[in-house]
Design a protein around this motif. Structure first.
Motif, PDB file in Angstrom:
ATOM      1  N   ILE A  18      19.611  14.378  14.095  1.00 48.66           N
ATOM      2  CA  ILE A  18      20.160  14.945  12.848  1.00 48.66           C
ATOM      3  C   ILE A  18      19.320  14.491  11.651  1.00 48.66           C
ATOM      4  N   GLU A  21      15.994  16.276  11.703  1.00 48.75           N
ATOM      5  CA  GLU A  21      16.148  17.684  11.286  1.00 48.75           C
ATOM      6  C   GLU A  21      16.331  17.780   9.775  1.00 48.75           C
ATOM      7  N   LEU A  22      17.185  16.887   9.255  1.00 52.53           N
ATOM      8  CA  LEU A  22      17.476  16.908   7.818  1.00 52.53           C
ATOM      9  C   LEU A  22      16.216  16.584   7.019  1.00 52.53           C
ATOM     10  N   THR A 111      25.208  35.020   6.731  1.00 53.01           N
ATOM     11  CA  THR A 111      24.486  34.176   7.702  1.00 53.01           C
ATOM     12  C   THR A 111      24.380  34.917   9.036  1.00 53.01           C
ATOM     13  N   ILE A 213      21.291  27.405   1.099  1.00 53.09           N
ATOM     14  CA  ILE A 213      21.449  26.762   2.422  1.00 53.09           C
ATOM     15  C   ILE A 213      21.142  27.740   3.550  1.00 53.09           C
ATOM     16  N   ILE A 217      17.748  27.249   5.877  1.00 54.36           N
ATOM     17  CA  ILE A 217      17.882  26.866   7.291  1.00 54.36           C
ATOM     18  C   ILE A 217      17.372  27.992   8.199  1.00 54.36           C
ATOM     19  N   LEU A 242      23.799  26.170  12.613  1.00 53.49           N
ATOM     20  CA  LEU A 242      23.531  25.132  11.613  1.00 53.49           C
ATOM     21  C   LEU A 242      23.874  25.593  10.195  1.00 53.49           C
ATOM     22  N   SER A 243      23.503  26.836   9.864  1.00 52.69           N
ATOM     23  CA  SER A 243      23.805  27.352   8.520  1.00 52.69           C
ATOM     24  C   SER A 243      25.313  27.346   8.302  1.00 52.69           C
ATOM     25  N   TYR A 246      26.552  23.741   7.831  1.00 51.49           N
ATOM     26  CA  TYR A 246      26.132  23.194   6.534  1.00 51.49           C
ATOM     27  C   TYR A 246      26.884  23.875   5.386  1.00 51.49           C
ATOM     28  N   PHE A 249      30.352  22.379   5.343  1.00 53.45           N
ATOM     29  CA  PHE A 249      30.261  20.998   4.864  1.00 53.45           C
ATOM     30  C   PHE A 249      30.021  20.985   3.344  1.00 53.45           C
ATOM     31  N   ALA A 250      29.075  21.824   2.911  1.00 51.13           N
ATOM     32  CA  ALA A 250      28.767  21.900   1.470  1.00 51.13           C
ATOM     33  C   ALA A 250      29.985  22.408   0.694  1.00 51.13           C
TER      34      ALA A 250
END
Lengths: 259, 247
Positions: A18, A21-22, A111, A213, A217, A242-243, A246, A249-250
């Motif tokens: 992680i 990747e980040l 997305t 984001i 990504i 992942l998008s 994220y 989460f965002a």
């Protein structure tokens, strides 16, 4: 004992993955920012992407907004009826759409529709050496492929979020007035009374972040493609998953900061 | 002049280039031959800075590609054209836009001039009337010829060909080889071809070099290769499965 150690080893490897990747993602975004500073944006390319992310996504985000607004109105009715506050259904639908569901659902739908397309398109270009061809022709692939997509996504997400929210509120209104048989004027009046300008622009600000984001990504994952069509499929799936993660989460982070 | 000096490159602990040394003479065609997987494409990608060596230097007119920044590298790349193995044409735009792409990116030409140059470039490679077609509508040989037109449109100093005849029938291979010879005579570029097509190498090359186990083991003209007593070279040029090359 070995079993416990292996378990922690797996957790450690996942954490390292992680972080890696980040870190790669941040370096990638930095390179894209440098490309913006280094070259002027290709306007034609940018407009193409804006049309793809915006106009072409109109029906899918519109339908999403419509049904979510209708369901929201219906669900809010069952709760509001119990405590006798059915007049609050309008603000409930409007606040939920502008602050939360409009930006988040728009981002998730775009997305699925455009992020996957960005990753697979760039991934296919990568494995068929088209990205290498760009580099050999002295064209920065980040400038040519990533930057227009990121800017277009950043610009179009708030606009599409407005569309989703408006259609969602309209859907809520239709259910409120025509299916539940309540007074439509109350629905609209209460929205005016309870909704603040900050609810709208904070929602739009979220959409801007979600746009960055999802495009960052998705394009980043496209450049990671290797190993033929299976590789393209893999990065496309990763880009969408992942998008989405994220974005959610965002959403939590931004909601706690902005509201 | 392009010089590769003591180039080493590994991928995941597999050594691909092993202290590779080679120079490419200006305005001549050098063909680097070798078996598939010997690192020929890796070598080619080092020349245009698509890959960086683990150690060693890539010199283009005495400029070390590893010592310059991205902007300088891009300036330098304008002096290169490259024909990729499958053409690497942009599949979302038509043939006209593919060939016009370098012009639109690097030169400020009027639309009329772009049209003239693209038509002329396609004529040079024996293709006309296909401007509006998409790359997927063309045969492998036509795609390669379009790729040659695109690589030559800025009249670069150096043109790199990555296996230009692979996957083509013998007649089309000959068409491509003749095209390389005629365009090199016309544009006077330095040509670097990587290939395992021996007959094509004999026909097009001023100099042939053989890459084996990550290093150059023989370099010279076609005659030297035909009469070489190096057993590895002999086995490769005769296409025999018996010999020192481990299969």
């Amino acid at each position: 004992m070995d079993f416990i150690l292996r378990y922690f080893e797996k957790i450690g490897l996942f954490v390292l993955y992680i972080i890696n990747e980040l870190g790669s993602l941040i370096i990638y975004l930095w390179n894209c920012i440098l490309s913006i500073l280094r070259y002027s944006v290709n306007v034609n390319n940018l407009f193409d992407q804006m049309a793809f992310i915006g106009m072409d996504s109109f029906y899918i985000v519109g339908l999403t907004g419509l049904f979510v607004g209708m369901v929201l109105s219906l669900q809010a009715y069952y709760a509001a009826r119990i405590v006798g506050v059915t007049y609050m259904i309008g603000p409930t639908v409007a606040l939920a759409m502008t602050r939360e569901l409009g930006p988040v659902l728009t981002a998730l739908m775009i997305t699925a529709r455009c992020g996957s397309s960005m990753a697979s398109e760039i991934g296919t270009m990568k494995i068929s050496e088209q990205v290498d061809a760009l580099e050999v022709m002295a064209v920065d692939p980040f400038y040519f492929l990533s930057v227009p997509r990121i800017i277009a996504s950043m610009v179009m997400l708030p606009i599409m979020s407005i569309v989703t929210s408006l259609i969602g509120i309209f859907g809520g209104y239709v259910v409120y007035k025509f299916f539940l048989g309540l007074n439509g004027a109350v629905f609209v009046d209460m929205i005016y009374k309870y909704i603040k300008l900050s609810d709208i622009y904070n929602g739009l600000l979220k959409a801007v972040f979600f746009g960055i984001i999802l495009a960052t990504i998705s394009t980043f994952k496209g450049f990671e493609a290797s190993g033929g069509s299976k590789g393209v499929g893999r990065v496309t799936t990763q880009a969408v998953v992942l998008s989405s993660i994220y974005i959610l989460f965002a959403d939590y982070i931004l909601t706690s900061i902005l509201f | 002049m392009i010089i590769l000096e003591n180039i080493n490159k590994s991928f995941k602990n597999v050594k691909v280039l092993n202290n590779l040394n080679i120079s490419f003479e200006d305005k001549k065609i050098t063909v680097v031959i070798g078996r598939s997987g010997e690192g020929k494409s890796v070598m080619l990608k080092h020349i245009v800075g698509l890959l960086k060596p683990d150690s060693g230097r890539v010199l283009f007119n005495d400029i070390d590609l590893n010592s310059i920044n991205k902007k300088e590298l891009n300036e330098l790349r304008k002096k290169f054209g490259m024909v990729f193995q499958d053409g690497a044409l942009f599949d979302s735009i038509n043939i006209f836009e593919n060939v016009a792409f370098p012009l639109r990116q690097h030169l400020k030409l009027s639309e009329g001039d772009v049209v003239k140059k693209v038509i002329s470039a396609l004529n040079d490679v024996g293709l006309s009337g296909i401007e509006s077609k998409m790359p997927a509508e063309l045969s492998g040989g036509m795609r390669k010829r379009v790729a040659v037109a695109r690589a030559l449109i800025l009249e670069p100093e150096t043109v790199l060909f990555d296996e230009p005849t692979t996957g083509l029938d013998p007649i089309m291979s000959d068409v491509i080889n003749n095209l390389i010879i005629s365009t090199q005579k016309h544009f006077k570029y330095t040509g670097i071809i990587i290939s395992h097509d021996i007959e094509g190498a004999y026909k097009t090359a001023d100099t042939i070099a053989m890459l084996y186990e990550g290093a150059i083991i023989e370099k010279g003209d076609a005659e030297k290769f035909k009469t070489s007593d190096n057993p590895v070279v002999r086995q490769f040029v005769t296409g025999s499965m018996i010999g020192p090359i481990v299969i």
